[in-house]
Design a protein around this motif. Structure first.
Motif, mmCIF file in Angstrom:
data_model
loop_
_atom_site.group_PDB
_atom_site.id
_atom_site.type_symbol
_atom_site.label_atom_id
_atom_site.label_comp_id
_atom_site.label_asym_id
_atom_site.label_seq_id
_atom_site.Cartn_x
_atom_site.Cartn_y
_atom_site.Cartn_z
ATOM 1 N N HIS A 110 -0.072 -12.266 39.866
ATOM 2 C CA HIS A 110 -0.080 -13.729 39.886
ATOM 3 C C HIS A 110 -1.089 -14.327 40.858
ATOM 4 C CE1 HIS A 110 3.284 -13.793 37.192
ATOM 5 N NE2 HIS A 110 4.016 -13.058 37.998
ATOM 6 N N ASP A 113 -4.691 -15.537 39.326
ATOM 7 C CA ASP A 113 -4.877 -16.757 38.541
ATOM 8 C C ASP A 113 -3.653 -17.647 38.735
ATOM 9 O OD1 ASP A 113 -5.113 -18.730 36.571
ATOM 10 O OD2 ASP A 113 -6.110 -17.385 35.162
ATOM 11 N N LEU A 114 -3.728 -18.559 39.687
ATOM 12 C CA LEU A 114 -2.568 -19.385 40.018
ATOM 13 C C LEU A 114 -2.214 -20.362 38.901
ATOM 14 C CD1 LEU A 114 -3.241 -20.121 43.804
ATOM 15 C CD2 LEU A 114 -1.734 -18.405 42.800
ATOM 16 N N LYS A 115 -3.195 -20.777 38.113
ATOM 17 C CA LYS A 115 -2.893 -21.644 36.972
ATOM 18 C C LYS A 115 -2.030 -20.890 35.961
ATOM 19 C CE LYS A 115 -5.168 -24.704 33.600
ATOM 20 N NZ LYS A 115 -4.590 -24.165 32.352
ATOM 21 N N PHE A 116 -2.408 -19.665 35.669
ATOM 22 C CA PHE A 116 -1.619 -18.835 34.765
ATOM 23 C C PHE A 116 -0.236 -18.570 35.349
ATOM 24 C CE2 PHE A 116 -0.534 -14.344 33.476
ATOM 25 C CZ PHE A 116 -0.118 -14.651 32.192
ATOM 26 N N LYS A 118 1.541 -20.418 37.209
ATOM 27 C CA LYS A 118 2.397 -21.597 37.038
ATOM 28 C C LYS A 118 2.791 -21.787 35.582
ATOM 29 C CE LYS A 118 2.519 -26.612 37.711
ATOM 30 N NZ LYS A 118 1.806 -27.802 38.245
ATOM 31 N N GLU A 119 1.852 -21.634 34.695
ATOM 32 C CA GLU A 119 2.107 -21.966 33.296
ATOM 33 C C GLU A 119 2.870 -20.889 32.532
ATOM 34 O OE1 GLU A 119 -1.734 -22.958 31.735
ATOM 35 O OE2 GLU A 119 -1.766 -24.928 32.726
ATOM 36 N N ASN A 120 2.902 -19.649 33.056
ATOM 37 C CA ASN A 120 3.679 -18.631 32.339
ATOM 38 C C ASN A 120 5.150 -18.638 32.759
ATOM 39 O OD1 ASN A 120 3.864 -17.200 34.783
ATOM 40 N ND2 ASN A 120 3.173 -15.279 33.888
ATOM 41 N N GLU A 124 5.409 -18.826 39.578
ATOM 42 C CA GLU A 124 5.747 -19.594 40.776
ATOM 43 C C GLU A 124 6.987 -19.039 41.461
ATOM 44 O OE1 GLU A 124 5.826 -23.732 39.441
ATOM 45 O OE2 GLU A 124 3.995 -24.032 40.628
ATOM 46 N N ARG A 279 2.078 -18.233 26.567
ATOM 47 C CA ARG A 279 1.003 -18.493 27.542
ATOM 48 C C ARG A 279 0.085 -17.281 27.698
ATOM 49 N NH1 ARG A 279 -2.826 -19.016 29.670
ATOM 50 N NH2 ARG A 279 -3.500 -20.331 31.418
ATOM 51 N N ASP A 284 -7.826 -18.182 27.134
ATOM 52 C CA ASP A 284 -8.445 -17.797 28.407
ATOM 53 C C ASP A 284 -8.236 -16.317 28.733
ATOM 54 O OD1 ASP A 284 -5.753 -17.781 29.102
ATOM 55 O OD2 ASP A 284 -5.925 -19.298 30.675
ATOM 56 N N ALA A 286 -5.885 -14.790 30.229
ATOM 57 C CA ALA A 286 -5.445 -14.607 31.619
ATOM 58 C C ALA A 286 -4.471 -13.447 31.801
ATOM 59 C CB ALA A 286 -4.803 -15.903 32.125
#
Length: 321
Positions: A110, A113-116, A118-120, A124, A279, A284, A286
């Protein structure tokens, strides 16, 4: 003088999907004493050679005593476990003098890619658990194997997009996005290979790989870097079917993800899983991990079709979620 190798391993979830494979691999290696941290009311079956240690999660002293003398605590808990359990284990490990932890992650790296993350939907939470361990002053290593292959391919359409029993395939976008995925066995092999290393270098100039090299990082393990379409080709080979035998539909990843979030907001557990998996198939890429330790740990190359057979076997006994 304490040993510079891990000798005593405490494992939470030693009878579960991932935990039992780690326990079996540890016992098979013969280098570690393996203790299963378990509740009195648990009816799980422990692998041979694993020593049970009964604890009461509502009694901190019981947990501390159960972890005393352990070098490492490996946590493999169900997603349905009470959320406060992880913190209780961290606190007890600190009080008991455990040297380091493998937290309850077993997913993706994790921090890359902090965006991934959060979105998966799970990243978080896992990053918060790392912060909790840091706050306790304990080292940690996150073992990242991606999604489990058998569990995900054989667990229903909302995971990897396949309903094997009904011969249905939901292709997400064009079905060509690759992700990292691992069998339970491969994750177990990688975990044990990590624990077989020395904990610290023998001296300042020693450049050999040690467990401490990985403190505060993800150790990324992989069975396959694979797309849905490649999984489908394997399924057809194993089942002796063709495209004509399957009902194939296509769904946009963004629309599928939005549908999952709406389901989740309405209280659907399936919605959570659908969003988490969808996700991973975003354009992307990710969920494709470039920094695996397979070659460093000398992990074997697995046979895709044999693992697909394992997914079909899992599907035949799967009871939902």
């Amino acid at each position: 003088m304490s040993s510079n190798y891990v000798q005593n391993v405490a494992l939470v979830g030693a009878g579960g999907n991932q935990g039992k494979y780690i326990a079996e691999e540890l016992v098979k290696g013969g280098k570690h004493k393996v203790t299963a941290i378990t509740r009195a009311e648990s009816n799980g079956v422990l692998p041979a050679g694993v020593v049970p240690q009964i604890v009461d999660y509502n009694d901190p002293a019981s947990l501390v005593e159960g972890l005393r003398g352990q070098d490492v605590l490996i946590i493999t808990m169900s997603v349905m476990a009470p959320p406060e359990t992880h913190q209780k284990l961290i606190d007890a490990a600190k009080a008991a003098g455990v040297k380091f932890l493998l937290p309850n992650e077993w997913g993706y790296d994790h921090e890359r890619d902090l965006k991934f993350a959060k979105e998966n939907l799970i990243g978080e939470r896992n990053l918060k658990r790392r912060e909790d361990i840091d706050a306790a002053g304990l080292p940690w290593i996150a073992v990242a194997g991606g999604f489990w292959y058998e569990f995900s391919l054989g667990g229903g359409e909302y995971r990897y997009g396949f309903d094997i029993a009904n011969r249905e395939y939901t292709r997400i976008n064009n079905g060509d996005i690759k992700l990292s995925t691992s069998t339970w066995e491969q994750v177990a092999r990688g975990t044990v290979a990590l624990l077989n290393l020395k904990i610290y270098p023998d001296n300042a100039v020693n450049k050999e790989s040690t467990i401490s090299n990985y403190f505060g990082k993800s150790v990324c393990i992989e069975s396959f870097n694979i797309s849905q379409n490649e999984m489908f080709e394997s399924l057809k080979r194993v089942t002796g079917t063709t495209d004509a035998d399957w009902k194939i539909k296509t769904e946009d990843s963004g629309e599928r993800y939005a549908r999952a979030i709406k389901m989740m907001q309405e209280g659907s557990r399936i919605g959570y899983g659908l969003g988490m998996y969808t996700r991973a198939f975003f354009p992307d890429g990710a969920a494709s991990m470039p920094n695996t330790v397979n070659s460093v740990f000398n992990l074997p190359k697995e046979d895709l079709d044999e693992c697909t057979k394992g997914a079909i076997k899992f599907e035949e006994t799967f009871k939902g979620y």
